[in-house]
Design a protein around this motif. Sequence first.
Motif, PDB file in Angstrom:
ATOM      1  N   MET A  54      55.957  -8.071  73.507  1.00  0.00           N
ATOM      2  CA  MET A  54      55.426  -8.398  74.841  1.00  0.00           C
ATOM      3  C   MET A  54      53.971  -8.837  74.720  1.00  0.00           C
ATOM      4  O   MET A  54      53.175  -8.248  73.997  1.00  0.00           O
ATOM      5  N   ASN A  55      53.603  -9.945  75.404  1.00  0.00           N
ATOM      6  CA  ASN A  55      52.231 -10.425  75.377  1.00  0.00           C
ATOM      7  C   ASN A  55      51.310  -9.463  76.114  1.00  0.00           C
ATOM      8  O   ASN A  55      51.714  -8.820  77.077  1.00  0.00           O
ATOM      9  N   GLU A  56      50.056  -9.384  75.629  1.00  0.00           N
ATOM     10  CA  GLU A  56      49.092  -8.530  76.316  1.00  0.00           C
ATOM     11  C   GLU A  56      48.787  -9.111  77.691  1.00  0.00           C
ATOM     12  O   GLU A  56      48.685 -10.325  77.871  1.00  0.00           O
ATOM     13  N   VAL A  57      48.655  -8.233  78.685  1.00  0.00           N
ATOM     14  CA  VAL A  57      48.384  -8.667  80.052  1.00  0.00           C
ATOM     15  C   VAL A  57      46.947  -9.179  80.144  1.00  0.00           C
ATOM     16  O   VAL A  57      46.003  -8.523  79.709  1.00  0.00           O
ATOM     17  N   ILE A  58      46.794 -10.372  80.708  1.00  0.00           N
ATOM     18  CA  ILE A  58      45.470 -10.921  81.004  1.00  0.00           C
ATOM     19  C   ILE A  58      45.442 -11.210  82.498  1.00  0.00           C
ATOM     20  O   ILE A  58      46.332 -11.878  83.027  1.00  0.00           O
ATOM     21  N   VAL A  59      44.445 -10.685  83.183  1.00  0.00           N
ATOM     22  CA  VAL A  59      44.366 -10.851  84.641  1.00  0.00           C
ATOM     23  C   VAL A  59      43.433 -12.001  84.985  1.00  0.00           C
ATOM     24  O   VAL A  59      42.550 -12.373  84.209  1.00  0.00           O
ATOM     25  N   GLY A  60      43.668 -12.583  86.164  1.00  0.00           N
ATOM     26  CA  GLY A  60      42.774 -13.591  86.711  1.00  0.00           C
ATOM     27  C   GLY A  60      42.019 -13.008  87.889  1.00  0.00           C
ATOM     28  O   GLY A  60      42.614 -12.331  88.735  1.00  0.00           O
ATOM     29  N   ILE A  61      40.706 -13.238  87.949  1.00  0.00           N
ATOM     30  CA  ILE A  61      39.870 -12.626  88.986  1.00  0.00           C
ATOM     31  C   ILE A  61      39.016 -13.676  89.675  1.00  0.00           C
ATOM     32  O   ILE A  61      38.356 -14.489  89.030  1.00  0.00           O
ATOM     33  N   ASP A  62      39.043 -13.649  90.993  1.00  0.00           N
ATOM     34  CA  ASP A  62      38.093 -14.405  91.812  1.00  0.00           C
ATOM     35  C   ASP A  62      37.030 -13.418  92.274  1.00  0.00           C
ATOM     36  O   ASP A  62      37.284 -12.585  93.146  1.00  0.00           O
ATOM     37  N   LEU A  63      35.850 -13.496  91.668  1.00  0.00           N
ATOM     38  CA  LEU A  63      34.733 -12.635  92.063  1.00  0.00           C
ATOM     39  C   LEU A  63      33.935 -13.402  93.115  1.00  0.00           C
ATOM     40  O   LEU A  63      33.046 -14.186  92.799  1.00  0.00           O
ATOM     41  N   GLY A  64      34.270 -13.189  94.384  1.00  0.00           N
ATOM     42  CA  GLY A  64      33.702 -13.991  95.455  1.00  0.00           C
ATOM     43  C   GLY A  64      32.476 -13.377  96.106  1.00  0.00           C
ATOM     44  O   GLY A  64      32.188 -12.192  95.931  1.00  0.00           O
ATOM     45  N   THR A  65      31.767 -14.198  96.872  1.00  0.00           N
ATOM     46  CA  THR A  65      30.593 -13.717  97.600  1.00  0.00           C
ATOM     47  C   THR A  65      31.009 -12.735  98.693  1.00  0.00           C
ATOM     48  O   THR A  65      30.420 -11.654  98.837  1.00  0.00           O
ATOM     49  N   THR A  66      32.042 -13.092  99.443  1.00  0.00           N
ATOM     50  CA  THR A  66      32.494 -12.268 100.564  1.00  0.00           C
ATOM     51  C   THR A  66      33.686 -11.393 100.184  1.00  0.00           C
ATOM     52  O   THR A  66      33.727 -10.211 100.515  1.00  0.00           O
ATOM     53  N   ASN A  67      34.660 -11.998  99.499  1.00  0.00           N
ATOM     54  CA  ASN A  67      35.881 -11.281  99.106  1.00  0.00           C
ATOM     55  C   ASN A  67      36.214 -11.548  97.644  1.00  0.00           C
ATOM     56  O   ASN A  67      35.826 -12.586  97.090  1.00  0.00           O
ATOM     57  N   SER A  68      36.961 -10.630  97.051  1.00  0.00           N
ATOM     58  CA  SER A  68      37.407 -10.784  95.666  1.00  0.00           C
ATOM     59  C   SER A  68      38.890 -10.448  95.582  1.00  0.00           C
ATOM     60  O   SER A  68      39.439  -9.774  96.462  1.00  0.00           O
ATOM     61  N   ALA A  69      39.530 -10.938  94.505  1.00  0.00           N
ATOM     62  CA  ALA A  69      40.962 -10.692  94.331  1.00  0.00           C
ATOM     63  C   ALA A  69      41.306 -10.741  92.860  1.00  0.00           C
ATOM     64  O   ALA A  69      40.580 -11.347  92.052  1.00  0.00           O
ATOM     65  N   ILE A  70      42.441 -10.118  92.505  1.00  0.00           N
ATOM     66  CA  ILE A  70      42.892 -10.074  91.115  1.00  0.00           C
ATOM     67  C   ILE A  70      44.389 -10.365  91.077  1.00  0.00           C
ATOM     68  O   ILE A  70      45.125 -10.017  92.007  1.00  0.00           O
ATOM     69  N   GLY A  71      44.823 -11.052  90.022  1.00  0.00           N
ATOM     70  CA  GLY A  71      46.236 -11.404  89.925  1.00  0.00           C
ATOM     71  C   GLY A  71      46.718 -11.376  88.498  1.00  0.00           C
ATOM     72  O   GLY A  71      45.940 -11.274  87.538  1.00  0.00           O
ATOM     73  N   VAL A  72      48.034 -11.509  88.346  1.00  0.00           N
ATOM     74  CA  VAL A  72      48.664 -11.494  87.026  1.00  0.00           C
ATOM     75  C   VAL A  72      49.932 -12.341  87.088  1.00  0.00           C
ATOM     76  O   VAL A  72      50.515 -12.527  88.173  1.00  0.00           O
ATOM     77  N   VAL A  73      50.348 -12.875  85.969  1.00  0.00           N
ATOM     78  CA  VAL A  73      51.603 -13.626  85.905  1.00  0.00           C
ATOM     79  C   VAL A  73      52.708 -12.676  85.461  1.00  0.00           C
ATOM     80  O   VAL A  73      52.599 -12.023  84.416  1.00  0.00           O
ATOM     81  N   GLU A  74      53.750 -12.579  86.274  1.00  0.00           N
ATOM     82  CA  GLU A  74      54.913 -11.755  85.938  1.00  0.00           C
ATOM     83  C   GLU A  74      56.172 -12.598  86.062  1.00  0.00           C
ATOM     84  O   GLU A  74      56.361 -13.295  87.074  1.00  0.00           O
ATOM     85  N   SER A  75      57.001 -12.561  85.028  1.00  0.00           N
ATOM     86  CA  SER A  75      58.253 -13.332  84.991  1.00  0.00           C
ATOM     87  C   SER A  75      58.000 -14.817  85.245  1.00  0.00           C
ATOM     88  O   SER A  75      58.799 -15.506  85.877  1.00  0.00           O
ATOM     89  N   GLY A  76      56.839 -15.307  84.765  1.00  0.00           N
ATOM     90  CA  GLY A  76      56.519 -16.720  84.890  1.00  0.00           C
ATOM     91  C   GLY A  76      55.904 -17.119  86.203  1.00  0.00           C
ATOM     92  O   GLY A  76      55.613 -18.297  86.415  1.00  0.00           O
ATOM     93  N   PHE A  77      55.695 -16.165  87.116  1.00  0.00           N
ATOM     94  CA  PHE A  77      55.137 -16.494  88.434  1.00  0.00           C
ATOM     95  C   PHE A  77      53.791 -15.800  88.634  1.00  0.00           C
ATOM     96  O   PHE A  77      53.666 -14.588  88.396  1.00  0.00           O
ATOM     97  N   PRO A  78      52.769 -16.550  89.095  1.00  0.00           N
ATOM     98  CA  PRO A  78      51.486 -15.914  89.379  1.00  0.00           C
ATOM     99  C   PRO A  78      51.541 -15.159  90.707  1.00  0.00           C
ATOM    100  O   PRO A  78      52.105 -15.653  91.683  1.00  0.00           O
ATOM    101  N   MET A  79      50.965 -13.961  90.728  1.00  0.00           N
ATOM    102  CA  MET A  79      50.929 -13.199  91.978  1.00  0.00           C
ATOM    103  C   MET A  79      49.652 -12.376  92.043  1.00  0.00           C
ATOM    104  O   MET A  79      49.132 -11.916  91.022  1.00  0.00           O
ATOM    105  N   LEU A  80      49.134 -12.221  93.258  1.00  0.00           N
ATOM    106  CA  LEU A  80      47.958 -11.388  93.461  1.00  0.00           C
ATOM    107  C   LEU A  80      48.394  -9.958  93.737  1.00  0.00           C
ATOM    108  O   LEU A  80      49.448  -9.711  94.328  1.00  0.00           O
TER     109      LEU A  80
END
Length: 590
Positions: A1-27
């Motif tokens: 299994m590949n190591e999990v790498i997350v994507g992060i939007d570090l925003g001025t007002t809001n922030s969010a984090i996501g990951v790809v699972e089963s080929g689909f990106p989701m927050l």
Amino acid sequence: MNEVIVGIDLGTTNSAIGVVESGFPMLLANEEGKRVMPSAVWFGDAGLEVGAKALRRRALDPGRVVTSVKRLIGRRWGEVEDFPVEMEKGKDGSIVILDRSPEEVSAEILGELKRVAEWRLEVPIRKAVITVPAYFNDAQRGATKRAGELAGLEVLRIVNEPTAAALAYGLDKLGDRSRVAVYDLGGGTFDLSILEMQDGVFQVLSTHGDTQLGGDDLDAALAAWCVEKAGLKALDFRVMEEAERVKRMLSDREHEVFRLPFFDGGKSVELKLSREDFEALAKPFIDRTLDCCRRALADAGLAKEDLDAVVLVGGSTRIPEVRRAVGAFFGREPDLSQHPDEAVALGATIQAGVLSGAMQKMVLLDVTPLSLGIETFGGLMNVLIPRNTTIPCKAGEMFTNAVAGQKSMRLRVLQGEREMARDNWQLGDFEVDFQPAAKGQARVGVQFRIDENGILEVLARDVETGRDTVVQIQSAAVDVDDEQVEKMVSESVEHAFEDMSERIFTEARLKAEELLPAVDAVLGAGGDLVSADEAEEIRRVAAEVREAMGHGEANRLKAAVQQLDRATEGVAARLVERAMEEAMARKLGE
């Protein structure tokens, strides 16, 4: 299994984090079911809270709730005038808020996102892709990366926000080849990027923006207007909160009431506002974004008709007037298919999925927004990497010593679009030692390398010894306010003629200062090297050179120097010939 790498939007007002699972990106949503978290931190005596919990503390403890910290990250003392929480000057000239650096505050936001991801995925999270505004400079990118490291994350890539938004948009919307403009107006920053997408390759053709323009500025303008209309004495967090609420409501309705119960000594405020009132306040800010759009199109060499889509992202694009103005400017209805608050995080997640192997391979080609170079003799800006060059990239050039016996040279690393070094930003400077030699004989190779995160590494090599000096420019103090980036590009156009004239004059003056002493020496020596007619012509042209220098006339001096060069060609050839004969005679006499 590949190591999990997350994507992060570090925003001025809001922030969010996501990951790809089963080929689909989701927050990933937190315990409250929210995929988007306010970028707020409350620092109390007994601990801290992040996100919505921190915002709820603002009513009772406003001085200890930090929001919009992204406006401070990578900045120096004096570059930011207004901030919701009191700022202090650090020992090294940095900004300190509540005894913490902006990186440390940002690390708390990233740490909370990391906690949410680990809770949701039930695995440790160690690696991430983080987004930044396209116009973030080296210092801001480096500071964002350090914030990630403080949160326990290895930051594999720093991705520009509009590029991330285009990644999110480009998965299933595009044909074989498309050009897309991404208009990203967030809480604290604005970017307009034009990307070309073909066969899985996403290339940024141009980018323009303003790191000090966003929804926060609209809130401040609306709050100031209400304070003036209501005759209030102060503008505090309650006024700002209500201004933000009114701004949001006016996106859905034509009128709203600005209410502050028992605000000023028991006095309550009720002020009716129309959407038209707000649009009048917003117009100067929206116009600034459209100026960026014009420049981005010009840099890409495209007309508005060449675009296949204009994608809106960022929370402030919910404002109807923004959508109308963008549509009118580009002559097409903007694409609203992306969630304004989630598109950037989704794009970061896609890039994280590519790096982890969880998604099909896409190639992401970004650009550097401003030219990079060094100062050369005479105070000139010598560009090594032009603006809008695709990164990662590297470029180099060979330089020589300007003075005989010189043992070192100081390299000033510059960023900007002006012809003279003094008009550009200094990112850093350092000394390079080399073997002393006659003028023009020592050779130092300078190479700039920009990595995939937009961080600059400068290498200087003494060719004689092979000794290298390497400096990474990622935490340099850029003593210019970031909102001046756009101003710098404008000024480069505005002052193009006088800048080029000064460059031509400087280059011609340096050449003249090299030629004139040599000419005087030859003429003074007499002999048969120079005929009387040649000497007369050389003296006449040399006088023209001196007069043009004295009057500071660029084109006249350039022409005179070229004429002097031609007038002395015969003399120079005879000098070389005689030197060779003398050298041969010495060799035969040994």
